[in-house]
Design a protein around this motif. Sequence first.
Motif, mmCIF file in Angstrom:
data_model
loop_
_atom_site.group_PDB
_atom_site.id
_atom_site.type_symbol
_atom_site.label_atom_id
_atom_site.label_comp_id
_atom_site.label_asym_id
_atom_site.label_seq_id
_atom_site.Cartn_x
_atom_site.Cartn_y
_atom_site.Cartn_z
ATOM 1 N N ASP A 182 68.413 29.020 43.657
ATOM 2 C CA ASP A 182 67.868 29.649 42.463
ATOM 3 C C ASP A 182 66.390 29.924 42.652
ATOM 4 N N LEU A 183 65.768 29.116 43.504
ATOM 5 C CA LEU A 183 64.353 29.296 43.808
ATOM 6 C C LEU A 183 64.146 29.029 45.291
ATOM 7 N N LEU A 184 63.578 29.988 45.986
ATOM 8 C CA LEU A 184 63.327 29.892 47.427
ATOM 9 C C LEU A 184 61.837 29.733 47.666
ATOM 10 N N ILE A 185 61.482 28.719 48.462
ATOM 11 C CA ILE A 185 60.079 28.452 48.745
ATOM 12 C C ILE A 185 59.906 28.187 50.229
ATOM 13 N N GLU A 186 58.790 28.662 50.792
ATOM 14 C CA GLU A 186 58.412 28.295 52.151
ATOM 15 C C GLU A 186 57.078 27.563 52.084
ATOM 16 N N THR A 187 56.964 26.521 52.940
ATOM 17 C CA THR A 187 55.706 25.783 53.033
ATOM 18 C C THR A 187 55.347 25.620 54.499
ATOM 19 N N ASP A 188 54.112 25.215 54.724
ATOM 20 C CA ASP A 188 53.756 24.811 56.077
ATOM 21 C C ASP A 188 54.184 23.354 56.281
ATOM 22 N N ALA A 189 53.889 22.788 57.435
ATOM 23 C CA ALA A 189 54.344 21.438 57.756
ATOM 24 C C ALA A 189 53.737 20.389 56.834
ATOM 25 N N GLN A 190 52.610 20.694 56.194
ATOM 26 C CA GLN A 190 51.961 19.751 55.282
ATOM 27 C C GLN A 190 52.445 19.896 53.837
ATOM 28 N N GLY A 191 53.344 20.861 53.594
ATOM 29 C CA GLY A 191 53.889 21.042 52.254
ATOM 30 C C GLY A 191 53.142 22.012 51.378
ATOM 31 N N ALA A 192 52.203 22.792 51.933
ATOM 32 C CA ALA A 192 51.485 23.801 51.146
ATOM 33 C C ALA A 192 52.344 25.057 51.047
ATOM 34 N N ILE A 193 52.502 25.594 49.852
ATOM 35 C CA ILE A 193 53.366 26.762 49.625
ATOM 36 C C ILE A 193 52.759 28.009 50.257
ATOM 37 N N THR A 194 53.613 28.750 50.979
ATOM 38 C CA THR A 194 53.182 30.019 51.568
ATOM 39 C C THR A 194 53.940 31.205 50.978
ATOM 40 N N PHE A 195 55.083 30.917 50.337
ATOM 41 C CA PHE A 195 55.914 31.995 49.783
ATOM 42 C C PHE A 195 56.823 31.385 48.717
ATOM 43 N N ALA A 196 57.068 32.121 47.620
ATOM 44 C CA ALA A 196 57.993 31.667 46.582
ATOM 45 C C ALA A 196 58.690 32.871 45.986
ATOM 46 N N SER A 197 60.000 32.733 45.742
ATOM 47 C CA SER A 197 60.769 33.842 45.187
ATOM 48 C C SER A 197 61.940 33.274 44.382
ATOM 49 N N GLY A 198 62.332 34.002 43.350
ATOM 50 C CA GLY A 198 63.464 33.562 42.539
ATOM 51 C C GLY A 198 62.997 33.098 41.176
ATOM 52 N N ALA A 199 63.609 32.049 40.668
ATOM 53 C CA ALA A 199 63.341 31.575 39.301
ATOM 54 C C ALA A 199 62.060 30.758 39.237
ATOM 55 N N THR A 200 60.939 31.406 39.577
ATOM 56 C CA THR A 200 59.646 30.710 39.583
ATOM 57 C C THR A 200 59.213 30.313 38.171
ATOM 58 N N SER A 201 59.858 30.911 37.143
ATOM 59 C CA SER A 201 59.504 30.573 35.758
ATOM 60 C C SER A 201 59.893 29.137 35.421
ATOM 61 N N LEU A 202 60.774 28.539 36.220
ATOM 62 C CA LEU A 202 61.142 27.136 36.004
ATOM 63 C C LEU A 202 59.957 26.215 36.252
ATOM 64 N N ALA A 203 59.080 26.609 37.159
ATOM 65 C CA ALA A 203 57.957 25.758 37.552
ATOM 66 C C ALA A 203 56.793 25.934 36.580
ATOM 67 N N PRO A 204 55.939 24.897 36.467
ATOM 68 C CA PRO A 204 54.733 25.044 35.639
ATOM 69 C C PRO A 204 53.912 26.258 36.089
ATOM 70 N N LYS A 205 53.286 26.913 35.157
ATOM 71 C CA LYS A 205 52.556 28.148 35.445
ATOM 72 C C LYS A 205 51.523 27.942 36.552
ATOM 73 N N GLY A 206 51.611 28.783 37.578
ATOM 74 C CA GLY A 206 50.664 28.754 38.681
ATOM 75 C C GLY A 206 50.973 27.735 39.762
ATOM 76 N N SER A 207 51.955 26.842 39.527
ATOM 77 C CA SER A 207 52.212 25.777 40.502
ATOM 78 C C SER A 207 52.919 26.274 41.750
ATOM 79 N N ALA A 208 53.576 27.456 41.677
ATOM 80 C CA ALA A 208 54.278 27.993 42.847
ATOM 81 C C ALA A 208 53.428 29.001 43.603
ATOM 82 N N SER A 209 52.166 29.069 43.315
ATOM 83 C CA SER A 209 51.272 30.028 43.991
ATOM 84 C C SER A 209 50.981 29.573 45.410
ATOM 85 N N PRO A 210 50.697 30.532 46.330
ATOM 86 C CA PRO A 210 50.351 30.171 47.713
ATOM 87 C C PRO A 210 49.196 29.170 47.764
ATOM 88 N N GLY A 211 49.329 28.200 48.636
ATOM 89 C CA GLY A 211 48.307 27.175 48.803
ATOM 90 C C GLY A 211 48.528 25.935 47.960
#
Length: 511
Positions: free
Chosen positions: A14-43
């Motif tokens: 339902d929500l696809l996310i990519e991170t680097d090895a340290q867990g920092a988000i690099t990409f997010a797609s899908g039901a991002t509205s489930l997450a708190p506002k701005g929390s799925a942003s890169p970095g």
Amino acid sequence: MLARFVTFAFAAADLLIETDAQGAITFASGATSLAPKGSASPGKPLSGLFPLNRRQAVELVLAGAAEDRRLGPVMLELGGKPVRLSGWRLKDSDTIGWAIELADRLPDIAHEKRRLGSALPALVEKRRKARAPLSYALVHLADAPNGEPELTAFFSSLDTLARAAALEEAGGLTADRVVLAACESEAGVVQLGSAVGDICDHAGLSRDSVKTCMLADDPELAGDQVVAALQAIADMIDETGKMPEAGTLAAAARSIAEQRHRRLSSLSAVIRGRRIEPHAQVLVDAVTGEEAGYELLARLPGGRVFEPGVLLAEQFGMARDLDLSMLEFAIEFLENGERRPPIAVNLSGTTLSDMDAAGQIITRVERTRIDRRRLSFEVTESARIGNFDLAAKLLTRLRGFGCKVALDDFGSGACGLEYLQRLPCDQVKFEVTLIDNAMKTRTAFDVARASFKLVEVLGLSTAVERIETENQAALARKLGAARLQGWLFGKAMPLGTLMEIHKPDQRRAAS
């Protein structure tokens, strides 16, 4: 792009996310509205998507990231909804693909805490076949929050942590205060212990209440034997608060078995040799505060608390002997003084399901010359009744003699309403936790009020036990309790002391 394709391939996200090895988000797609506002942003950190009490679980999953291996799945919450988090780190890449799926519900901890048997044996055989290392982390908590909502949330978080730290979800809550995880190395044990400490910080508990140990896998045991050994060890830790010495699983299991055998032998000698020291705790009239009766409690020699012994007695078939001994003490107390106060005896579910025990109870009560209205019985919930028809017949017969019957610890176990519907009784004894919770929220107060009202509608009286403060007593009275019991009114005293207080009238005895 390849990472995203693979992530979609292994899970319908339902929500696809990519991170680097340290867990920092690099990409997010899908039901991002489930997450708190701005929390799925890169970095932003992946763990930031989730509530505070679940973030340690995400960090544990991330810490276990290895190339070309699935991470999780682990059950979490996102936007107030239950979700399942899974990840995959591609070979020769620092990118981790994460899939978040909406789930039907979060695991029911009370129902799921014995679930190791499904995942662990297969993992054991798989790791041994690959000659890969395997260890078992055990974490015990001596302290826990007060209040049912807080307690449930706390242990739900611990269960999530253990599954996140474990290989292939072979972990979780395996006893009331023990979590277990199958780990690749000692580092996993350290990480789990640290994460549990963080949860304790969040709950306002001391990290000193957390104890950890690691046991090495032992090829001497087959997969199902590993499960049985770990369960026995977890149960013993829960009972005693003591961790096994580090070593192999088989050695720890043998040590636990030897300890349990010694404890059972000692307990059996105490019960069957009638070396129990009966104590009595007062119940008072909720309105007048006057003595209304006593509950008879079992104590080990020296007055030591017996509760762990009661659980062992129920597990290993000695509860009947314990209950019959306590009945004998109660009858002797009443036979030697016509003016002595009423006294109540506990009956375990295993005793109520035992036909021979039922026959002995009826015979002993029938033959005694006391005023049977001064003798009552409390049905406990620590062991489930196996034969309701037999239990109901026994209790009906006892009430026919004039004895009263109470349902003890009502609501603290899983059987309360079933017992209320299927067993004849005169009184319901509520645990003080119902009162404590009612002080915290309006919903909990309404539940408590409805519970007392239900008992009133059924024509039964109510009591509240384990009361320690005036505030607890005041609310119990407001809700309609007829009897109160707890340290506020008096600790349990040796039955011999109570006999001295209520000596037989010497003139009546002489006549």
